[in-house]
Design a protein around this motif. Structure first.
Motif, PDB file in Angstrom:
ATOM      1  N   ASN A 549      13.194   5.177 167.507  1.00 25.05           N
ATOM      2  CA  ASN A 549      12.034   4.667 166.775  1.00 25.05           C
ATOM      3  C   ASN A 549      10.743   5.008 167.502  1.00 25.05           C
ATOM      4  N   PHE A 550       9.717   5.147 166.729  1.00 21.54           N
ATOM      5  CA  PHE A 550       8.360   5.272 167.255  1.00 21.54           C
ATOM      6  C   PHE A 550       7.397   4.957 166.113  1.00 21.54           C
ATOM      7  N   ARG A 551       6.339   4.238 166.437  1.00 18.71           N
ATOM      8  CA  ARG A 551       5.306   3.915 165.451  1.00 18.71           C
ATOM      9  C   ARG A 551       3.949   4.258 166.034  1.00 18.71           C
ATOM     10  N   ALA A 552       3.092   4.792 165.173  1.00 17.64           N
ATOM     11  CA  ALA A 552       1.774   5.212 165.639  1.00 17.64           C
ATOM     12  C   ALA A 552       0.983   4.049 166.216  1.00 17.64           C
ATOM     13  N   ASP A 553       1.181   2.847 165.659  1.00 17.27           N
ATOM     14  CA  ASP A 553       0.388   1.705 166.128  1.00 17.27           C
ATOM     15  C   ASP A 553       0.810   1.249 167.527  1.00 17.27           C
ATOM     16  N   TRP A 554       1.934   1.748 168.037  1.00 14.40           N
ATOM     17  CA  TRP A 554       2.310   1.420 169.411  1.00 14.40           C
ATOM     18  C   TRP A 554       1.326   1.985 170.414  1.00 14.40           C
ATOM     19  N   PHE A 555       0.613   3.018 170.027  1.00 17.00           N
ATOM     20  CA  PHE A 555      -0.371   3.621 170.917  1.00 17.00           C
ATOM     21  C   PHE A 555      -1.641   2.779 171.040  1.00 17.00           C
ATOM     22  N   LEU A 556      -1.764   1.755 170.209  1.00 19.66           N
ATOM     23  CA  LEU A 556      -2.980   0.951 170.199  1.00 19.66           C
ATOM     24  C   LEU A 556      -2.860  -0.220 171.166  1.00 19.66           C
ATOM     25  N   GLN A 688       5.418   6.862 145.406  1.00 21.19           N
ATOM     26  CA  GLN A 688       5.495   6.107 146.648  1.00 21.19           C
ATOM     27  C   GLN A 688       6.950   5.818 147.006  1.00 21.19           C
ATOM     28  N   ILE A 689       7.205   5.741 148.321  1.00 21.59           N
ATOM     29  CA  ILE A 689       8.510   5.320 148.815  1.00 21.59           C
ATOM     30  C   ILE A 689       8.309   4.112 149.722  1.00 21.59           C
ATOM     31  N   GLY A 690       9.397   3.375 149.954  1.00 18.96           N
ATOM     32  CA  GLY A 690       9.289   2.135 150.718  1.00 18.96           C
ATOM     33  C   GLY A 690       9.234   2.328 152.216  1.00 18.96           C
ATOM     34  N   GLY A 696      10.422  -0.718 159.814  1.00 15.58           N
ATOM     35  CA  GLY A 696      11.741  -0.116 159.944  1.00 15.58           C
ATOM     36  C   GLY A 696      11.885   0.693 161.214  1.00 15.58           C
ATOM     37  N   THR A 697      12.995   1.406 161.303  1.00 21.49           N
ATOM     38  CA  THR A 697      13.263   2.252 162.468  1.00 21.49           C
ATOM     39  C   THR A 697      12.995   3.710 162.132  1.00 21.49           C
ATOM     40  N   GLY A 698      12.915   4.509 163.164  1.00 25.63           N
ATOM     41  CA  GLY A 698      12.705   5.932 162.950  1.00 25.63           C
ATOM     42  C   GLY A 698      13.837   6.557 162.164  1.00 25.63           C
ATOM     43  N   GLN A 699      15.066   6.114 162.428  1.00 29.19           N
ATOM     44  CA  GLN A 699      16.202   6.661 161.707  1.00 29.19           C
ATOM     45  C   GLN A 699      16.120   6.312 160.228  1.00 29.19           C
ATOM     46  N   GLU A 700      15.650   5.111 159.897  1.00 29.59           N
ATOM     47  CA  GLU A 700      15.493   4.722 158.487  1.00 29.59           C
ATOM     48  C   GLU A 700      14.453   5.590 157.799  1.00 29.59           C
ATOM     49  N   ARG A 701      13.377   5.925 158.486  1.00 28.68           N
ATOM     50  CA  ARG A 701      12.360   6.803 157.907  1.00 28.68           C
ATOM     51  C   ARG A 701      12.912   8.201 157.682  1.00 28.68           C
ATOM     52  N   PHE A 702      13.641   8.693 158.690  1.00 30.32           N
ATOM     53  CA  PHE A 702      14.237  10.022 158.553  1.00 30.32           C
ATOM     54  C   PHE A 702      15.221  10.053 157.387  1.00 30.32           C
ATOM     55  N   ASP A 703      16.037   9.027 157.258  1.00 32.28           N
ATOM     56  CA  ASP A 703      17.009   8.978 156.164  1.00 32.28           C
ATOM     57  C   ASP A 703      16.310   8.914 154.811  1.00 32.28           C
TER      58      ASP A 703
END
Length: 926
Positions: A549-556, A688-690, A696-703
């Motif tokens: 997982n990784f989220r852009a907002d983690w950089f904030l 749009q997609i959910g 969610g997790t990075g794997q969920e986004r990839f899937d």
């Protein structure tokens, strides 16, 4: 004690002749095996010979440094200067799609297509409004939101740069992204037609009823709006927030591999300030596009300052611990030389890498920390070896320098070579940022080794000359008055450099001697093994459960208003990601049936949110069916199609310029708008997609992304129709990051194991060292899960660094054990007593320096703190505790060389044997 001259050693009639060779340290005898020797194979003899020659090379370099220190320093500076020429080719790389994802992925290909055909995507600028004083669904709230809307429309800026290309003033009407003739705006005011008179005429109850009525949810441009687009609800189903969006066109430029928008960015800064003001009776939080880099930049500045403090802590610790507590032997100046050696390594590696065309990226900011950690470790090893040689074996510094190069040089060669090759192989990864990091880091490790054995050793020689002349450290003009003082032999006199009273005795060796004796006690060993297995079990469980997982907002930073805005969005709105289906230059007329299938994809795909699509083709077909002259050529067979090609393209052009289809004008590109019948170049439709970047997790986004592509591929060949959002570029990496991580860790461990085997070449010791290194990597990886860390590219980099540091923490102990004599327990005590202190100092200095990052504001430094803490804790535990215990079980005995048994043992192992000034003779091996 019986001398070697008096003892014939016999075995199976095999004769080994020793040859006397001269060195500055006395006479060293090399063993020569006759061709009839059966005890060792060709490979063993060849490898042993290679190791001996390597030691001889280090010895020769040591003699050169002793006699020509200034020349060695000058030549090393020349090497640094030549490598520094590469800075003429220095470039940076900050484009995310060029750094964080493999370059052959579908999303990168889609991105380049969109860039070529559609230019950059629009920039979305969002705000959230919640109640502050009074109810949210009220006239006063809407009046305030209307006032904010007018202030946004009134923003008027000039371009930050490139004003010849973007002249004049830019307000929203000029800058906005248009859907036909309408600007892309979506706010709660759409329900009230942006009419302040209407708003003023409504009661709070009427406003609440209108917000609940679906018939009002349509934008000014005619595009449908879902309630979730602009209205958010709390867990009880009550209206809790409004969301608004201002879409602006992207005028993105690129300079030195850095992208910027000279028009949108100043406009967005003004808009951000408006929504950060006190806007009672509502509380507003902006989430504008340019704010991301600005907020992250502010946080990184603070954490970069902390990192600078961390460097200073390491340097101070090095100065305190490197030398002795004595005005002559404190080695303060030599400590500065050690740091300077690391600086030369950084300069040379960065210059050479730049010369090879490798671009500098943000990940490289941690390389100096890695190199100073390795450099400090190497400096401790070299200085400790020198001090012990002066104290216990040599009468002059020249002999001690040669011993230091032979022993310490070989020791740091093992760690440096393994680190270099691991990083070199890691550079083959298909993640560009990680590959570039490995190139820079690998060269850095190589140059750190080079400058340690040249520049730093030359400094050590000059420092030894100063000490021998009894001149005080740093203040070399002052000569010590104590004529009985002998450098590195007389007890320390309790002074740190000049006049600061400090404790007199060097306490580390006695401490580690006592620690070693306690560690070899059987109950202690059993306890260590049990604890080791517990950590292995916990780590294994963590590895099995850790997610990608990784989220852009983690950089904030945690206190950023953007974090609050994202929290508001997640709390009150169903988060979605808007994507486009881009259809390329196909024959649209002959493939109308496939265009209907694409429409079905929007309506039926389980990945697409119901009611979120806006696709031009069914709207065009509905218009053509009832519009003259197209209705005459409209066939209702197969769901409907135009049967005349010219009318199809001319009708499409007319449709997008009519009131019914103007909102689709920006979604269709003709080859020639003056003659539409030549055909359509490209089209797009949105939905749009959910899955989102912030849930969610990075794997969920990839899937979700791959499922979307699969569903679209059933409607039209995926070569012709592509589903894309710029976020997909980064979602792609979650499909490869775990594989890349495992591959790189496996390769690194395999390479390190091979090098450790070749350079230590003692089976039991090699096995023990590899167990310690592997356990450290497993512990860091697995225990990171229990600390809340998830797999991503940042963690991958730090795990590679963990391998490098763990080699240093373990290989030095293993090498010292190999060279020690006595029983296995005695060899462990000897290794810990001699090598334990410098290894501990390297570990503790690294740990001490990272403590300042415990409250880091940005994700990259938070993970930096977590991973380095785990590395130092478990690297130290496995290197200084577990490895010695394992060696007590499998390391074996090695009798002392000054006994007949020890001499025979060494000769049988193919080692050089020192026999003082004895004359050449035959020695029979037992």
């Amino acid at each position: 004690m019986t001398s070697m001259n008096d003892v014939p050693l016999e075995t199976k009639g095999s004769t080994v002749e020793t040859d006397r060779t001269k060195s500055t340290t006395g006479l060293v005898y090399h063993t020569k095996r006759d061709s009839g020797e059966k005890n060792e194979g060709w490979f063993s003899r060849t490898l042993q010979s290679a190791l001996e020659k390597t030691e001889d090379m280090f010895g020769s370099l040591g003699r050169l440094v002793v006699h020509r220190p200034l020349l060695v320093m000058f030549m090393s500076l020349i090497v640094c200067g030549l490598c520094g020429i590469g800075f003429l080719n220095f470039e940076t790389e900050s484009r995310p799609e060029e750094l964080w994802v493999p370059q052959n992925t579908e999303a990168v290909k889609d991105y380049r297509y969109v860039q070529d055909v559609w230019q950059a995507e629009a920039r979305f600028n969002v705000y959230y409004a919640t109640a502050k004083d009074g109810p949210l669904q009220s006239r006063a709230t809407l009046q305030k939101i209307y006032d904010l809307h007018q202030r946004v429309l009134a923003i008027n800026v000039t371009a930050d740069s490139d004003r010849n290309q973007f002249p004049g003033k830019w307000d929203y009407n000029r800058l906005c992204f248009r859907y036909g003739e309408f600007c892309g705006v979506g706010t709660i005011l759409d329900l009230f037609d942006y009419d302040i008179t209407l708003i003023n005429s409504l009661t709070d109850a009427e406003i609440e009823a209108r917000i609940a009525d679906p018939q009002y949810y349509i934008s000014e441009s005619g595009r449908p709006i879902t309630q979730n687009d602009i209205v958010g609800f709390d867990s009880s189903g009550n209206v809790a927030a409004f969301r608004g969006a201002y879409v602006v066109q992207s005028n993105e430029l690129e300079k030195n591999n850095i992208r910027y928008d000279p028009v949108a960015e100043p406009w967005e800064r003004e808009g951000t300030n408006i929504f950060l003001d006190d806007n009672s009776p509502v509380s507003t939080l902006p989430q504008f596009s340019s704010a991301w880099s600005e907020e992250f930049g502010k946080a990184i500045e603070g954490d970069a300052f902390n990192l600078t403090i961390a460097f200073i802590i390491i340097i101070i610790y090095l100065m305190i611990c490197l030398g002795r507590r004595d005005p002559v032997d404190c080695m303060l100046g030599l400590s500065l030389c050690a740091v300077l050696s690391v600086g030369l390594a950084i300069a040379a590696s960065y210059g050479l890498a730049s010369g090879f065309g490798e671009r500098y990226n943000p990940l490289h900011g941690v390389i100096p920390f890695l190199l100073i950690g390795l450099g400090v470790d190497d400096a401790f090893i070299l200085v400790t070896t020198f001090q012990r040689a002066m104290r216990d074996e040599c009468d002059n510094y020249a002999d001690a320098v040669e011993i230091t190069m032979r022993r310490g040089g070989m020791s740091i060669l093992i760690t440096s070579l393994t680190d270099f090759l691991a990083f070199a192989i890691g550079s083959s990864t298909n993640l560009p940022a990680l590959s570039s990091f490995c190139v820079y880091a690998g060269l850095g490790v190589l140059f750190d080794f080079f400058f340690q054995i040249t520049f730093f050793m030359a400094c050590l020689v000059l420092n030894a000359r100063r000490s021998e002349a009894r001149r005080r450290d740093v203040a070399v003009c002052i000569k010590d008055k104590d004529e009985k003082f002998i450098t590195n032999k007389s007890p320390a006199r309790g002074y740190l450099c000049l006049s600061c009273q400090f404790f007199k005795n060097d306490i580390m060796e006695p401490i580690f001697n006592a620690f070693g004796k306690a560690l070899v006690w059987l109950p202690s060993r059993i306890f260590v093994i049990v604890l080791f297995l517990v950590f292995i079990a916990l780590s294994s469980a963590g590895v099995n459960q850790i997610e990608t997982n990784f989220r852009a907002d983690w950089f904030l930073p945690a206190d950023s208003y953007l974090v609050d805005a994202i929290d508001t969005a997640n709390k009150y709105f169903t988060q979605t990601t808007v994507f486009n289906v881009y259809i390329r230059d196909i024959d649209y007329f002959t493939r109308q049936d496939e265009l209907w299938k694409v429409s079905d994809f929007f309506l039926n795909s389980t990945t697409v949110i119901d009611g979120s699509s806006d696709y031009w083709f069914p709207a065009f077909m509905g218009w053509a069916a009832v519009t003259t002259p197209y209705s005459s050529y409209y066939s209702y067979a197969n769901r409907g199609a135009l049967t005349n090609e010219t009318l199809f393209y001319n009708g499409l052009y007319e449709f997008i310029h009519s009131s019914n289809g103007t909102r689709y004008e920006g979604d269709i590109q003709f080859y020639n708008e003056a003659n539409p019948s030549q055909g359509v170049r490209a089209t797009r439709g949105a939905a749009q997609i959910g899955a989102t970047e912030f849930s969610g997790t990075g794997q969920e986004r990839f899937d979700a992304m791959t499922d979307l592509r699969s569903d679209l591929g059933q409607a039209m060949s995926y070569d012709d129709a592509r589903a894309f959002n710029q976020a997909f570029i980064f979602w792609e990496r979650f499909g490869v990051i775990r594989e890349e991580l495992v591959k790189n860790l496996g390769i690194a461990l395999a390479v390190m194991s091979t090098i450790v085997f070749l350079l230590i070449y003692n089976g039991p010791v090699v096995v023990a060292v590899i167990i310690a290194i592997g356990a450290t990597v497993l512990n860091v990886f697995g225990m990171a899960y229990w600390w809340g860390v998830q797999i991503n590219f940042v963690v991958t980099v730090f795990l590679l660094i963990a391998i490098g540091l763990s080699v240093d923490y373990s290989a030095h102990i293993g090498h010292a054990f190999k060279e020690a004599h006595g029983t296995a327990s005695e060899r462990v005590i000897s290794a810990l007593t001699g090598t334990g202190p410098p290894v501990f100092n390297a570990i503790f200095s690294t740990f001490l320096s990272i403590l300042i990052l415990w409250n880091a504001q940005t994700y990259i430094f938070q993970v930096f703190f977590q991973m380095f803490t785990l590395t130092t804790v478990f690297g130290g535990f496995n290197g200084l505790v577990v490895l010695p215990v394992i060696l007590t079980f499998i390391g074996g005995d090695r009798p002392a060389s000054d006994t007949p048994e020890g001499m025979a043992h060494d000769i049988a192992a193919g080692r050089k044997v020192s026999v003082g000034r004895a004359e050449k003779k035959d020695i029979f091996v037992a």
